[in-house]
Design an enzyme around this catalytic site. Structure first.
Site, PDB file in Angstrom:
ATOM      1  N   HIS A 210      78.391  42.235  38.571  1.00  0.00           N
ATOM      2  CA  HIS A 210      77.084  42.019  37.932  1.00  0.00           C
ATOM      3  C   HIS A 210      75.983  42.248  38.961  1.00  0.00           C
ATOM      4  O   HIS A 210      75.549  41.320  39.649  1.00  0.00           O
ATOM      5  CB  HIS A 210      77.005  40.606  37.339  1.00  0.00           C
ATOM      6  CG  HIS A 210      75.777  40.381  36.501  1.00  0.00           C
ATOM      7  ND1 HIS A 210      75.834  39.935  35.196  1.00  0.00           N
ATOM      8  CD2 HIS A 210      74.461  40.559  36.760  1.00  0.00           C
ATOM      9  CE1 HIS A 210      74.606  39.845  34.696  1.00  0.00           C
ATOM     10  NE2 HIS A 210      73.754  40.220  35.639  1.00  0.00           N
TER      11      HIS A 210
ATOM     12  N   ASP B 118      72.728  49.325  30.257  1.00  0.00           N
ATOM     13  CA  ASP B 118      72.275  48.167  29.483  1.00  0.00           C
ATOM     14  C   ASP B 118      70.957  48.414  28.745  1.00  0.00           C
ATOM     15  O   ASP B 118      70.102  49.188  29.185  1.00  0.00           O
ATOM     16  CB  ASP B 118      72.219  46.885  30.336  1.00  0.00           C
ATOM     17  CG  ASP B 118      70.959  46.740  31.166  1.00  0.00           C
ATOM     18  OD1 ASP B 118      70.409  47.769  31.595  1.00  0.00           O
ATOM     19  OD2 ASP B 118      70.539  45.586  31.388  1.00  0.00           O
TER      20      ASP B 118
ATOM     21  N   GLU C   1      71.838  32.776  29.807  1.00  0.00           N
ATOM     22  CA  GLU C   1      71.209  32.617  31.133  1.00  0.00           C
ATOM     23  C   GLU C   1      70.002  31.694  30.993  1.00  0.00           C
ATOM     24  O   GLU C   1      69.823  30.773  31.776  1.00  0.00           O
ATOM     25  CB  GLU C   1      70.777  33.998  31.657  1.00  0.00           C
ATOM     26  CG  GLU C   1      70.078  33.965  33.016  1.00  0.00           C
ATOM     27  CD  GLU C   1      69.559  35.338  33.448  1.00  0.00           C
ATOM     28  OE1 GLU C   1      69.554  36.268  32.624  1.00  0.00           O
ATOM     29  OE2 GLU C   1      69.145  35.465  34.612  1.00  0.00           O
TER      30      GLU C   1
ATOM     31  N   HIS D 195      72.385  44.816  39.445  1.00  0.00           N
ATOM     32  CA  HIS D 195      71.507  45.804  38.802  1.00  0.00           C
ATOM     33  C   HIS D 195      71.086  46.883  39.788  1.00  0.00           C
ATOM     34  O   HIS D 195      70.864  46.614  40.964  1.00  0.00           O
ATOM     35  CB  HIS D 195      70.276  45.110  38.213  1.00  0.00           C
ATOM     36  CG  HIS D 195      70.615  44.175  37.093  1.00  0.00           C
ATOM     37  ND1 HIS D 195      70.543  44.542  35.775  1.00  0.00           N
ATOM     38  CD2 HIS D 195      71.067  42.894  37.103  1.00  0.00           C
ATOM     39  CE1 HIS D 195      70.918  43.521  35.013  1.00  0.00           C
ATOM     40  NE2 HIS D 195      71.244  42.497  35.797  1.00  0.00           N
TER      41      HIS D 195
ATOM     42  N   ASP E 160      73.580  39.933  41.153  1.00  0.00           N
ATOM     43  CA  ASP E 160      72.483  40.198  40.199  1.00  0.00           C
ATOM     44  C   ASP E 160      71.409  41.160  40.744  1.00  0.00           C
ATOM     45  O   ASP E 160      71.534  42.364  40.566  1.00  0.00           O
ATOM     46  CB  ASP E 160      71.872  38.870  39.716  1.00  0.00           C
ATOM     47  CG  ASP E 160      71.332  38.960  38.294  1.00  0.00           C
ATOM     48  OD1 ASP E 160      71.525  40.003  37.643  1.00  0.00           O
ATOM     49  OD2 ASP E 160      70.715  37.977  37.818  1.00  0.00           O
TER      50      ASP E 160
ATOM     51  N   HIS F  44      74.416  40.200  28.764  1.00  0.00           N
ATOM     52  CA  HIS F  44      73.919  38.952  29.356  1.00  0.00           C
ATOM     53  C   HIS F  44      73.797  37.959  28.197  1.00  0.00           C
ATOM     54  O   HIS F  44      73.323  38.331  27.121  1.00  0.00           O
ATOM     55  CB  HIS F  44      72.514  39.120  29.914  1.00  0.00           C
ATOM     56  CG  HIS F  44      72.402  39.911  31.188  1.00  0.00           C
ATOM     57  ND1 HIS F  44      72.834  41.197  31.321  1.00  0.00           N
ATOM     58  CD2 HIS F  44      71.866  39.577  32.399  1.00  0.00           C
ATOM     59  CE1 HIS F  44      72.571  41.621  32.562  1.00  0.00           C
ATOM     60  NE2 HIS F  44      71.986  40.653  33.234  1.00  0.00           N
TER      61      HIS F  44
ATOM     62  N   ARG G  96      60.876  58.120  40.215  1.00  0.00           N
ATOM     63  CA  ARG G  96      60.153  59.085  39.380  1.00  0.00           C
ATOM     64  C   ARG G  96      60.872  60.397  39.180  1.00  0.00           C
ATOM     65  O   ARG G  96      60.577  61.136  38.256  1.00  0.00           O
ATOM     66  CB  ARG G  96      58.791  59.377  40.010  1.00  0.00           C
ATOM     67  CG  ARG G  96      57.940  58.131  40.134  1.00  0.00           C
ATOM     68  CD  ARG G  96      56.610  58.449  40.754  1.00  0.00           C
ATOM     69  NE  ARG G  96      55.896  57.230  41.093  1.00  0.00           N
ATOM     70  CZ  ARG G  96      54.729  57.212  41.728  1.00  0.00           C
ATOM     71  NH1 ARG G  96      54.153  58.356  42.062  1.00  0.00           N
ATOM     72  NH2 ARG G  96      54.151  56.071  42.016  1.00  0.00           N
TER      73      ARG G  96
HETATM   74 ZN   LIG Z   1      71.673  40.480  35.371  1.00  0.00          ZN
END
Ligand SMILES: [Zn+2]
Length: 353
Positions: free
Chosen positions: A27, A149, A213, A29, A291, A210, A82
């Site tokens: 997990h 996601d 949380e 990002h 995370d 998710h 970008r």
């Molecule tokens: Zn997360």
């Protein structure tokens, strides 16, 4: 900011053990893994951005006053991505940071909608992440896989686009293994995303939303029944519902626990109140993850140190925790067996007299 958040309670040799322990990260990002080093590199490419390029000024920039400030900084980093080359650089450099922590396998959560909405061509985006994945595996030995996601706050339009990118055979990248749902939970009910998860699951992807949380256990039930979750991102509020804990344990549905993140976002008040130990007592398979590590002043090694303290783990306990992540991953059986064996060999070598 990293220094004062790093868990100083675990004994020094336990830190050294963790640093060398082969690990899997489930997990984490993509943009949320951009360390000050990576952000400085991206900011230097885009001098019109308001993000500082000097490492010292960046350290200040990464010191959050509250959650709204965190979102503000996060979005300013998103604004640095970008071009496809920015995407490739970010992905490759994130892999370098993972490899440095002995991460052998990582499922990186990517939000392709943030990039395609900003005009990056979808095919070029996929090529950029795949080039980085192959290069990183060849150079660092770290295997990367993707979870695409839905950014929940961007609504059903983003769900439609994410499902399209994840299931269109002409676009879908080889490394994609799962489909997720992130962003705020309050005011973003999970059941509305069911049709998109149905499509992703029909296309062979695993479901990893998710849930729980920042909202109660009902969100986790919804993720299980409506989105057919195979793992739960966070799942913190499961601790309030003994029936849910029993269900997670019985069906072997792992939780992707990210302790420091939960404190940084105020999902949990203090680390002492974190429900990690309650999950373990209830027989739930827990994994520990980072995370958005640089943004929360942590990294995976530190999350293992925090877990060691919360669960009273020694080296063998930490090795078992690392093996939980391997077993909860979507790696093939041979890959799982290889990393598990590596963990055993490392631990035996460490503990040998
Ligand atoms: Zn997360």
């Amino acid at each position: 900011m990293t220094d004062h958040l790093v868990d100083a309670h675990a004994p020094r040799d336990l830190h050294a053990f963790i640093a060398g322990l082969p690990k899997a990260e489930l997990h984490v990002h993509h943009v949320g893994s951009a360390s000050p080093r990576i952000v400085a590199e991206l900011a230097a490419r885009h001098p019109d951005s308001r993000v500082p390029t000097d490492p010292e000024a960046l350290a200040d920039y990464f010191t959050f006053t509250d959650f709204a400030h965190f979102i503000d900084v996060y979005l300013s980093v998103v604004d640095l991505i970008r071009t496809p080359e920015d995407v490739r650089l970010l992905t490759y450099e994130v892999a370098r940071d993972l490899a440095r922590q002995q991460v052998r396998y990582a499922e990186l959560t990517i939000t392709p909608f943030s990039s395609t909405r900003r005009g990056i061509d979808a095919r070029a985006f996929m090529e950029a992440i795949e080039d980085a994945r192959k290069e990183a595996e060849a150079e660092f030995g770290t295997v990367l896989r993707w979870c695409f996601d839905i950014p929940g706050e961007a609504g059903l339009e983003s769900a439609e686009e994410t499902a399209r990118l994840a299931t269109d055979d002409r676009l879908r990248p080889e490394g994609l293994v799962s489909f997720g749902l992130g962003g705020p939970e309050i005011g973003v009910p999970r059941p509305q995303f069911k049709p998109y998860f149905d499509r992703a699951i029909a296309a062979g992807l695993h479901s990893v939303p998710h849930a729980g949380e920042t909202t109660g256990p009902q969100t986790i039930w919804d993720a299980l029944t409506e989105l057919r979750a195979e793992r739960i991102g966070h799942g913190t509020s499961a601790a309030q519902d003994p029936k849910l804990l029993a269900h997670l344990a019985e069906h072997r549905i792992p939780l992707e626990v990210c302790p420091t993140s939960n404190i940084a976002t105020r999902a949990v008040r203090t680390i002492e109140e974190h429900p990690l130990a309650r999950f373990v007592e209830a027989g739930v398979l827990v994994t520990v993850n980072s995370d958005d590590p640089p943004m929360f002043g942590t990294d995976l090694d530190n999350e293992y140190a925090v877990a060691a303290r919360l669960l009273g783990l020694d080296e063998r306990g930490l090795a078992d925790l690392a093996k939980n992540a391997v077993s909860a991953s979507f790696l093939d059986e041979a890959g799982k067996a290889r990393i598990a064996a590596e963990i055993d060999t490392y631990t035996a070598g460490w503990l040998a007299p």
